[in-house]
Structure formats: structure tokens, C-alpha cells
Design a protein around this motif. Structure first.
Motif, PDB file in Angstrom:
ATOM      1  N   GLN A 235      76.123  87.283  27.662  1.00  0.00           N
ATOM      2  CA  GLN A 235      77.434  86.729  27.975  1.00  0.00           C
ATOM      3  C   GLN A 235      77.836  87.160  29.387  1.00  0.00           C
ATOM      4  O   GLN A 235      77.657  88.321  29.751  1.00  0.00           O
ATOM      5  N   HIS A 236      78.351  86.235  30.159  1.00  0.00           N
ATOM      6  CA  HIS A 236      78.867  86.536  31.486  1.00  0.00           C
ATOM      7  C   HIS A 236      80.336  86.159  31.545  1.00  0.00           C
ATOM      8  O   HIS A 236      80.802  85.297  30.795  1.00  0.00           O
ATOM      9  N   THR A 237      81.057  86.806  32.434  1.00  0.00           N
ATOM     10  CA  THR A 237      82.463  86.521  32.649  1.00  0.00           C
ATOM     11  C   THR A 237      82.594  85.700  33.924  1.00  0.00           C
ATOM     12  O   THR A 237      82.071  86.079  34.967  1.00  0.00           O
TER      13      THR A 237
ATOM     14  N   SER B  23      92.369  84.457  29.805  1.00  0.00           N
ATOM     15  CA  SER B  23      91.737  83.471  28.931  1.00  0.00           C
ATOM     16  C   SER B  23      92.705  82.342  28.588  1.00  0.00           C
ATOM     17  O   SER B  23      92.296  81.213  28.351  1.00  0.00           O
TER      18      SER B  23
ATOM     19  N   VAL C 255      84.505  83.589  29.190  1.00  0.00           N
ATOM     20  CA  VAL C 255      83.294  84.312  28.806  1.00  0.00           C
ATOM     21  C   VAL C 255      82.379  83.299  28.124  1.00  0.00           C
ATOM     22  O   VAL C 255      82.769  82.643  27.162  1.00  0.00           O
TER      23      VAL C 255
END
Length: 112
Positions: free
Chosen positions: A4-6, A42, A62
Motif C-alpha cells: 500500500q502506498h499513500t 481522506s 491509500v
């Protein structure tokens, strides 16, 4: 399963077909949506100014690294479109730029 990347995504657009009531509502809240309120979240952070020409949303998304910045940008545009629809505000085409925070290089000044 991929990592997972932000992603930090800025979605930009122009207001369209605002009624006088829409304009009054937006102008009543303009101070809360200025530069001081900009954050990547978010839920999204809406920013605009008194001219009521353009706006931007800032999102933190994300997502799987395999899907990349393009998917993060699409997700943010979808969230912005839904948020604007819920508020009842018209808008034109949405454009976005995404930055993968997990691959961003930070240059630090060396101490001398």
C-alpha cells in the motif's frame, strides 16, 4: 497482495451553473475554505476564493502501489465529484495530479 502506498492528490475544477443561493452559501463559508484550511485528508479538503471561478480538493488516498498514481487520481476525482454532488454544486471537468509519498525523495540540507 501488493504494498500500500499513500498518495497526495490535488483535484482541480471550475464552478458551473451556480445559483445565487449557491453563491451566497459559498461566500458565507469562504474564510473556512482558504489557504489556512488546506490539508490532505481522506475526506478531502475543499479550497476556493471569493471569485468563485475555480476550486480544488486535496485528498490523501491509500491504494495498492501496483495501481499507481493514475488510480489514486481517479479515486480522488470520483470522491470530489460525489462531494460536490452532495453539496449540490455544479462543476466542469475535473483534473488531478497525484504524488506517491512513499517514493518521494526528501533532500535535506547538510549542516556546515
Amino acid at each position: 497482495m501488493s504494498a500500500q502506498h499513500t498518495y497526495r492528490v490535488i483535484v482541480r475544477g471550475a464552478w458551473r451553473d451556480l445559483t445565487s443561493t449557491d453563491r451566497e452559501r459559498l461566500l458565507a463559508e469562504v474564510e473556512a475554505h482558504g489557504l489556512a484550511g488546506l490539508r490532505f485528508t481522506s475526506e478531502g479538503s475543499l479550497a476556493y476564493d471569493r471569485t468563485l471561478n475555480h476550486f480544488s480538493y486535496r485528498y490523501e488516498i491509500v491504494a495498492d502501489a501496483d495501481e499507481g498514481e493514475e488510480m489514486a487520481a481517479l479515486l480522488a476525482e470520483d470522491r470530489a465529484a460525489h462531494a460536490l454532488a452532495e453539496l449540490g454544486y455544479g462543476h466542469g471537468e475535473l483534473r488531478s495530479t497525484a504524488t506517491d509519498m512513499d517514493t518521494m525523495k526528501i533532500n535535506r540540507r547538510s549542516r556546515r
